[in-house]
Structure formats: structure tokens, C-alpha cells
Design a protein around this motif. Structure first.
Motif, PDB file in Angstrom:
ATOM      1  N   TYR A  65      58.130  83.816  67.483  1.00  0.00           N
ATOM      2  CA  TYR A  65      57.905  82.777  66.468  1.00  0.00           C
ATOM      3  C   TYR A  65      56.451  82.331  66.460  1.00  0.00           C
ATOM      4  CZ  TYR A  65      62.830  81.861  65.324  1.00  0.00           C
ATOM      5  OH  TYR A  65      64.118  81.954  64.869  1.00  0.00           O
ATOM      6  N   VAL A  69      53.922  82.467  63.204  1.00  0.00           N
ATOM      7  CA  VAL A  69      53.354  81.237  62.657  1.00  0.00           C
ATOM      8  C   VAL A  69      51.835  81.262  62.730  1.00  0.00           C
ATOM      9  CG1 VAL A  69      53.156  78.742  63.044  1.00  0.00           C
ATOM     10  CG2 VAL A  69      55.405  79.841  63.052  1.00  0.00           C
ATOM     11  N   ARG A  73      49.363  81.074  59.493  1.00  0.00           N
ATOM     12  CA  ARG A  73      48.461  79.928  59.383  1.00  0.00           C
ATOM     13  C   ARG A  73      46.995  80.337  59.419  1.00  0.00           C
ATOM     14  NH1 ARG A  73      51.702  75.585  63.283  1.00  0.00           N
ATOM     15  NH2 ARG A  73      53.140  74.831  61.666  1.00  0.00           N
ATOM     16  N   LEU A  81      55.929  77.022  55.637  1.00  0.00           N
ATOM     17  CA  LEU A  81      56.763  77.738  56.602  1.00  0.00           C
ATOM     18  C   LEU A  81      58.061  76.974  56.850  1.00  0.00           C
ATOM     19  CD1 LEU A  81      54.157  79.006  59.205  1.00  0.00           C
ATOM     20  CD2 LEU A  81      55.425  80.349  57.525  1.00  0.00           C
ATOM     21  N   ASN A  82      59.154  77.720  56.804  1.00  0.00           N
ATOM     22  CA  ASN A  82      60.502  77.200  57.021  1.00  0.00           C
ATOM     23  C   ASN A  82      61.134  78.062  58.104  1.00  0.00           C
ATOM     24  OD1 ASN A  82      63.286  76.792  56.926  1.00  0.00           O
ATOM     25  ND2 ASN A  82      63.415  76.781  54.693  1.00  0.00           N
ATOM     26  N   LEU A  83      61.238  77.524  59.317  1.00  0.00           N
ATOM     27  CA  LEU A  83      61.774  78.283  60.443  1.00  0.00           C
ATOM     28  C   LEU A  83      63.272  78.033  60.577  1.00  0.00           C
ATOM     29  CD1 LEU A  83      59.094  77.787  63.258  1.00  0.00           C
ATOM     30  CD2 LEU A  83      59.142  79.465  61.399  1.00  0.00           C
ATOM     31  N   VAL A 119      60.808  74.860  67.020  1.00  0.00           N
ATOM     32  CA  VAL A 119      60.418  73.871  66.010  1.00  0.00           C
ATOM     33  C   VAL A 119      59.564  72.782  66.648  1.00  0.00           C
ATOM     34  CG1 VAL A 119      61.293  72.167  64.355  1.00  0.00           C
ATOM     35  CG2 VAL A 119      62.463  74.367  64.628  1.00  0.00           C
ATOM     36  N   PRO A 124      56.781  73.475  62.133  1.00  0.00           N
ATOM     37  CA  PRO A 124      56.728  73.940  60.744  1.00  0.00           C
ATOM     38  C   PRO A 124      56.945  72.749  59.812  1.00  0.00           C
ATOM     39  CG  PRO A 124      58.894  74.344  61.645  1.00  0.00           C
ATOM     40  CD  PRO A 124      58.051  73.839  62.792  1.00  0.00           C
ATOM     41  N   GLU A 125      56.680  72.952  58.551  1.00  0.00           N
ATOM     42  CA  GLU A 125      56.914  71.880  57.592  1.00  0.00           C
ATOM     43  C   GLU A 125      58.404  71.693  57.308  1.00  0.00           C
ATOM     44  OE1 GLU A 125      53.685  71.805  54.387  1.00  0.00           O
ATOM     45  OE2 GLU A 125      53.393  73.772  55.335  1.00  0.00           O
ATOM     46  N   CYS A 127      62.510  73.150  58.630  1.00  0.00           N
ATOM     47  CA  CYS A 127      63.386  74.013  59.423  1.00  0.00           C
ATOM     48  C   CYS A 127      64.804  73.842  58.899  1.00  0.00           C
ATOM     49  CB  CYS A 127      63.319  73.708  60.918  1.00  0.00           C
ATOM     50  SG  CYS A 127      64.137  72.170  61.417  1.00  0.00           S
TER      51      CYS A 127
END
Length: 297
Positions: A65, A69, A73, A81-83, A119, A124-125, A127
Motif C-alpha cells: 500500500y 500511495v 502522490r 486515493l480511496n483505499l 489507513v 488517504p482522502e 477509505c
């Protein structure tokens, strides 16, 4: 109809789709590169799972991860980003006749905090938060998200300042989402992903979708998708229902019958469908404003 639509691209998922298409990204570099490709094609959000680089199997390895990321970035391409936080909720029974002991080789159960370790570190912005337990596909596998676990995960996500994307696979899960909101565990603006056509959740017929939308508070923001051949028709269906859209190789590997797609191909097709409907495709900056996101939280 929603005329200001954002596109999420679910770039790889956790299933064995890599066995059917060599375009499904496996390594952290491939996953990051295809997230960037999707963003350049018009996706505002990239939904990220990671895989074992050697086998392609689903993974929750923090280092994978982190690499994805960091690569995204550090690129010159902006994307939200949505993890996933769905890993660590897998129970596989021993068999129909002897459910216990569990199939330990395939069962992967973690506590609420451990499921959010990546997370917490990477912030991330967005999740995901799968909002219930269900018989997911076939065999003896159960996607497990108990009410206690969901409350604990929602509280931790809230504490981290990350926007949860509430994954709703059926009507009872919408009830749970509204309960979490009533308890103060979800902050405005609430974001929901309606996951349609997945055995054995809500079917992807239009009436079921509209019924789910009707069960949702009118000020919540939602996306909707279906899997397989219904993925691209659902681009139009979701916008017509008032929502946003999701495409990507997690849910469908074909651009048309027998034609394997890339994530960029699927996003480009979604953009064409939406613009031909006279909808505006939102940018990452638009989505941050709409959802009050904390960039690189």
C-alpha cells in the motif's frame, strides 16, 4: 439525473481476475501506474486494493500500500486515493457438513484497528467501510462485518479524518449506514457506494437501484456500479438515478464482448457516455470540495 458526475476507477480488486486478463495490475508499480492512467482518462477517484506481486493473490501488506500511495502522490497526476478497508473480514467455513473448524488457510480475520492500519499510516482522502455481513459469491465464504466491528471502524476512520465510503450491498446494510449516522459515527457529507449485481446482494435491475436510492437520505452523495457486462450500462443508470459512477478492472475486465479492457479504456468509455448525456465530469478538485476531503490527511 445527476449532471455533475465524478468517476471512480476500481483498478484491481481482490478476486482472481488476473487469471483471465493480463491487463489487471498486480505489482505496486503496476497498480500505481494504472491509477494514474485512469486519472488521466478522467477518473477523479482511484479505489485501491493491493496484491501479492509474486502470485497476484489479494494482499493487505502495508509495504505494498505504501509503495502504491507514494508513487501516485509523487506523480504529476492528481487523483483522490480511496483505499479499501475490506481486507481482514474473511471467514471460510470448513464445509457445509462440518463448518468447524474453519478453513484456516483461507480465513483472514483481523480486529477493527488492524484492518485500518494502512489507513492510519497513509491517510488517504477516502477509505471504504463495507456496511454489513453477507454471503459473497459461492462456496463457504462469508464477508464478515459485525455491527460492533463497523462501529469501531467507523469511529477510528472518523478519528483519522478520512472520509469513509460506505459500501452498501443490500437493503439491511443501508439500515446499518443510517444507524451509524444517527449515532454520530459518520460525518457530513456522507458518501455511499451502491454495489449492485453481486451474489448474493442486491440485484442490478433499475427498480432495485431506485428503491435503494429512495432509502437513502436525500442529502447523501452516492455512486453506483454493477459488475461484469452491466458495468458500462450502469454508468448511465447511476447518473440517471442521481448518482456518480464507478468502473474499473475490479468489477469488469471487458470493454465489449471478447475485447479485454484497460482501466483507462473503461474510464474513457464512461466519460463518453456521460458527456453524451450532457453531464459534466468532475475533477479531483471538484470532488474534494463536494465531499469536504482532507487532502493527504
Amino acid at each position: 439525473m445527476n449532471t455533475d458526475v465524478f468517476i471512480t476507477c476500481a483498478v484491481t480488486g481482490a478476486g482472481p481476475s488476473h487469471e483471465k486478463s493480463d491487463r489487471v495490475p498486480i505489482t505496486p508499480k503496476q497498480i500505481a501506474d494504472t491509477a494514474i492512467e485512469a486519472a488521466k482518462a478522467g477518473a477523479a477517484v482511484a479505489h485501491i486494493h493491493v496484491r501479492d506481486p509474486e502470485t497476484g493473490a489479494a494482499s493487505r501488506n502495508l509495504a505494498h500500500y505504501r509503495e502504491v500511495v507514494e508513487r501516485v502522490r509523487e506523480s504529476d497526476t492528481d487523483v483522490v486515493l480511496n483505499l479499501t478497508a475490506g481486507m481482514g473480514g474473511d471467514i471460510v467455513l470448513g464445509s457445509a457438513e462440518q463448518p468447524l473448524p474453519l478453513n484456516e488457510a483461507e480465513t483472514d480475520m483481523l480486529g477493527a484497528s488492524a484492518r485500518l492500519e494502512h489507513v492510519a499510516e497513509l491517510r488517504p482522502e477516502i477509505c471504504t467501510l463495507d456496511c454489513g455481513t453477507m454471503n459473497f459469491a459461492t462456496g463457504d465464504y462469508i464477508m464478515t462485518n459485525t455491527p460492533a466491528t463497523l462501529r469501531a471502524m467507523a469511529a477510528r476512520i472518523q478519528e483519522l479524518g478520512v472520509r469513509p465510503e460506505i459500501e452498501v450491498f443490500d437493503f439491511g446494510q443501508m439500515v446499518m449506514a443510517k444507524q451509524l449516522y444517527q449515532e454520530g459515527l459518520l460525518d457530513d457529507p456522507v458518501l455511499v457506494q451502491l454495489c449492485m449485481g453481486i451474489p448474493y446482494g442486491a440485484p442490478d435491475d433499475p427498480r432495485t437501484l431506485l428503491n435503494l436510492v429512495d432509502q437513502m437520505p436525500s442529502d447523501w452523495t452516492f455512486s453506483a456500479f454493477s459488475i461484469g457486462r452491466m458495468q458500462l450500462p450502469y454508468v448511465a443508470q447511476a447518473a440517471l438515478a442521481g448518482g456518480n459512477v464507478r468502473v474499473g478492472l475490479e468489477d469488469n475486465i471487458y470493454l465489449s464482448k471478447g475485447v479485454l479492457a484497460s482501466n483507462g479504456d473503461l474510464v474513457e468509455r464512461a466519460v463518453n457516455i456521460l458527456t453524451n448525456m450532457n453531464a459534466r465530469v468532475l475533477s479531483p478538485q471538484d470532488v474534494r470540495a463536494k465531499l469536504a476531503l482532507n487532502k493527504a490527511a
